[in-house]
Design a protein around this motif. Structure first.
Motif, PDB file in Angstrom:
ATOM      1  N   SER A 113       0.824  -1.215   0.000  1.00  0.00           N
ATOM      2  CA  SER A 113       0.000   0.000   0.000  1.00  0.00           C
ATOM      3  C   SER A 113       0.855   1.259   0.000  1.00  0.00           C
ATOM      4  CB  SER A 113      -0.944   0.014   1.202  1.00  0.00           C
ATOM      5  OG  SER A 113      -0.224   0.087   2.422  1.00  0.00           O
ATOM      6  N   ASN A 156      -0.408   3.765  -2.457  1.00  0.00           N
ATOM      7  CA  ASN A 156      -0.716   2.818  -3.525  1.00  0.00           C
ATOM      8  C   ASN A 156      -1.955   1.980  -3.185  1.00  0.00           C
ATOM      9  OD1 ASN A 156      -0.212   1.469  -6.018  1.00  0.00           O
ATOM     10  ND2 ASN A 156       0.727  -0.225  -4.879  1.00  0.00           N
ATOM     11  N   ARG A 157      -3.057   2.670  -2.989  1.00  0.00           N
ATOM     12  CA  ARG A 157      -4.360   1.996  -2.842  1.00  0.00           C
ATOM     13  C   ARG A 157      -5.337   2.653  -3.825  1.00  0.00           C
ATOM     14  NH1 ARG A 157      -7.050   1.928   2.363  1.00  0.00           N
ATOM     15  NH2 ARG A 157      -7.610  -0.254   1.934  1.00  0.00           N
ATOM     16  N   PRO A 158      -5.027   2.615  -5.117  1.00  0.00           N
ATOM     17  CA  PRO A 158      -5.808   3.398  -6.075  1.00  0.00           C
ATOM     18  C   PRO A 158      -7.271   2.998  -6.158  1.00  0.00           C
ATOM     19  CG  PRO A 158      -4.353   1.856  -7.208  1.00  0.00           C
ATOM     20  CD  PRO A 158      -3.942   1.859  -5.771  1.00  0.00           C
ATOM     21  N   ASP A 159      -7.586   1.741  -5.816  1.00  0.00           N
ATOM     22  CA  ASP A 159      -8.976   1.287  -5.889  1.00  0.00           C
ATOM     23  C   ASP A 159      -9.861   1.970  -4.856  1.00  0.00           C
ATOM     24  OD1 ASP A 159      -7.300  -0.131  -4.096  1.00  0.00           O
ATOM     25  OD2 ASP A 159      -8.834  -1.667  -3.825  1.00  0.00           O
ATOM     26  N   VAL A 160      -9.261   2.525  -3.789  1.00  0.00           N
ATOM     27  CA  VAL A 160     -10.021   3.282  -2.777  1.00  0.00           C
ATOM     28  C   VAL A 160      -9.458   4.705  -2.673  1.00  0.00           C
ATOM     29  CG1 VAL A 160     -10.885   1.322  -1.450  1.00  0.00           C
ATOM     30  CG2 VAL A 160      -8.588   2.222  -0.967  1.00  0.00           C
ATOM     31  N   ASN A 207      -6.558   5.862  -2.594  1.00  0.00           N
ATOM     32  CA  ASN A 207      -5.431   6.003  -1.657  1.00  0.00           C
ATOM     33  C   ASN A 207      -5.878   6.440  -0.262  1.00  0.00           C
ATOM     34  OD1 ASN A 207      -3.552   5.263  -3.664  1.00  0.00           O
ATOM     35  ND2 ASN A 207      -3.527   7.347  -4.447  1.00  0.00           N
ATOM     36  N   THR A 231      -0.813   7.051  -6.385  1.00  0.00           N
ATOM     37  CA  THR A 231      -1.051   6.408  -7.663  1.00  0.00           C
ATOM     38  C   THR A 231      -2.511   6.609  -8.073  1.00  0.00           C
ATOM     39  OG1 THR A 231      -1.553   4.322  -6.551  1.00  0.00           O
ATOM     40  CG2 THR A 231       0.686   4.623  -7.347  1.00  0.00           C
ATOM     41  N   GLY A 232      -2.756   6.516  -9.365  1.00  0.00           N
ATOM     42  CA  GLY A 232      -4.117   6.610  -9.847  1.00  0.00           C
ATOM     43  C   GLY A 232      -4.644   8.025  -9.877  1.00  0.00           C
ATOM     44  N   ARG A 233      -5.960   8.167  -9.695  1.00  0.00           N
ATOM     45  CA  ARG A 233      -6.633   9.451  -9.873  1.00  0.00           C
ATOM     46  C   ARG A 233      -6.630  10.320  -8.630  1.00  0.00           C
ATOM     47  NH1 ARG A 233     -12.403   8.607 -11.591  1.00  0.00           N
ATOM     48  NH2 ARG A 233     -12.291   6.728 -10.297  1.00  0.00           N
ATOM     49  N   ASP A 235      -9.878   5.769   5.373  1.00  0.00           N
ATOM     50  CA  ASP A 235     -10.674   4.688   4.812  1.00  0.00           C
ATOM     51  C   ASP A 235     -11.844   4.429   5.759  1.00  0.00           C
ATOM     52  OD1 ASP A 235     -11.767   2.348   3.849  1.00  0.00           O
ATOM     53  OD2 ASP A 235      -9.838   1.378   3.487  1.00  0.00           O
TER      54      ASP A 235
END
Length: 260
Positions: free
Chosen positions: A5, A20-24, A26, A57-59, A66
């Protein structure tokens, strides 16, 4: 450290910590919070690290806490998470004796926004945004938000942004003094890399002393701050990098600083 992560790289004196938790988006859970704390401690202890970049990472840069971690019958108290996860993280960023650059690659919301604002230099993609999202779920700003944001943008703006939860674009954040610069999306990585390498090549101890003076400026009156400046100037004047800087100036050449 096996948890993926948080990604870590070190090159040219720059340590890059990538959420690095792009699905949530970060968002931060306990493993990520503790990994961040540990990596920042390692960056402080490692003399080869002369600047730190925090990005995602990601958007998203970071969507804050969380929420899945704080719901359910066995969920920890929100106050426990603040005390154990976020407060130590903010203190580590502010006390790290090296510059910390927040490279905001996407949305920074809630604690994610305030973690960015705790860093020494905040830059963002033009498409990034900042949201004090706490009021949208009935919580209050944490992670130093009520400390940093009024000092950056003034009480009226800080109050409005925290109460309304309005989104602030990167361009608006630059205009109001919330962040340093916004870069075109296509140029973002290159600009961040250049800035980080520049910071890593500067006199590290002098930067640390400057950071410590800035940490104390709102707690001191003018006379106290003048004395503090004198104390730190004495320390800076005893460093090898000061001697190199003066020699390079007199010899009309570029200095080579070692961080000592």
């Amino acid at each position: 450290m096996s948890d993926t992560s948080l990604l870590f790289t070190l090159a040219d004196g720059v340590a890059t910590l990538t959420l690095n938790r792009p699905d949530v988006f970060n968002s931060i859970n306990k493993p990520l919070a503790l990994a961040l704390q540990q990596r920042l401690r390692e960056c402080q202890a490692d003399a080869s690290v002369r600047a730190v970049v925090l990005t995602g990472t990601g958007r998203a840069f970071c969507a804050g806490q969380d929420l899945a971690e704080i719901t359910g019958p066995d969920a920890p108290d929100v106050s426990e998470i603040v005390e154990e996860h976020y407060n130590p993280l903010i203190i580590l960023i502010r006390e790290l004796e090296k510059p910390v650059i927040a490279a905001v690659n996407g949305v920074a919301a809630g604690a994610g926004a305030n973690i960015a604002l705790a860093c020494d230099i905040v830059v963002a993609r033009e498409s990034a945004s900042f949201i004090q999202a706490f009021s949208k779920i009935g919580l209050v700003p944490d992670s130093g938000g009520t400390y940093f944001l009024p000092r950056l943008v003034g009480m009226q703006r800080a109050s409005a942004l925290m109460l309304t939860g309005d989104k602030v674009s990167a361009a608006e954040a630059v205009q109001m003094g919330m962040i340093y610069k916004a870069f075109a999306d296509a140029d973002f990585e290159q600009e961040v890399s250049a800035l980080a390498r520049k910071m890593a090549a500067l006199p590290t101890k002098g930067l640390a002393y400057t950071k410590q003076l800035l940490n104390s400026t709102f707690a001191h009156d003018m006379a106290q701050q003048l004395r503090a400046e004198g104390d730190y100037q004495l320390r800076a004047g005893q460093t090898a990098d000061y001697r190199e800087g003066v020699s390079a100036f007199l010899e009309k050449r570029q200095p080579t600083f070692t961080g000592q």
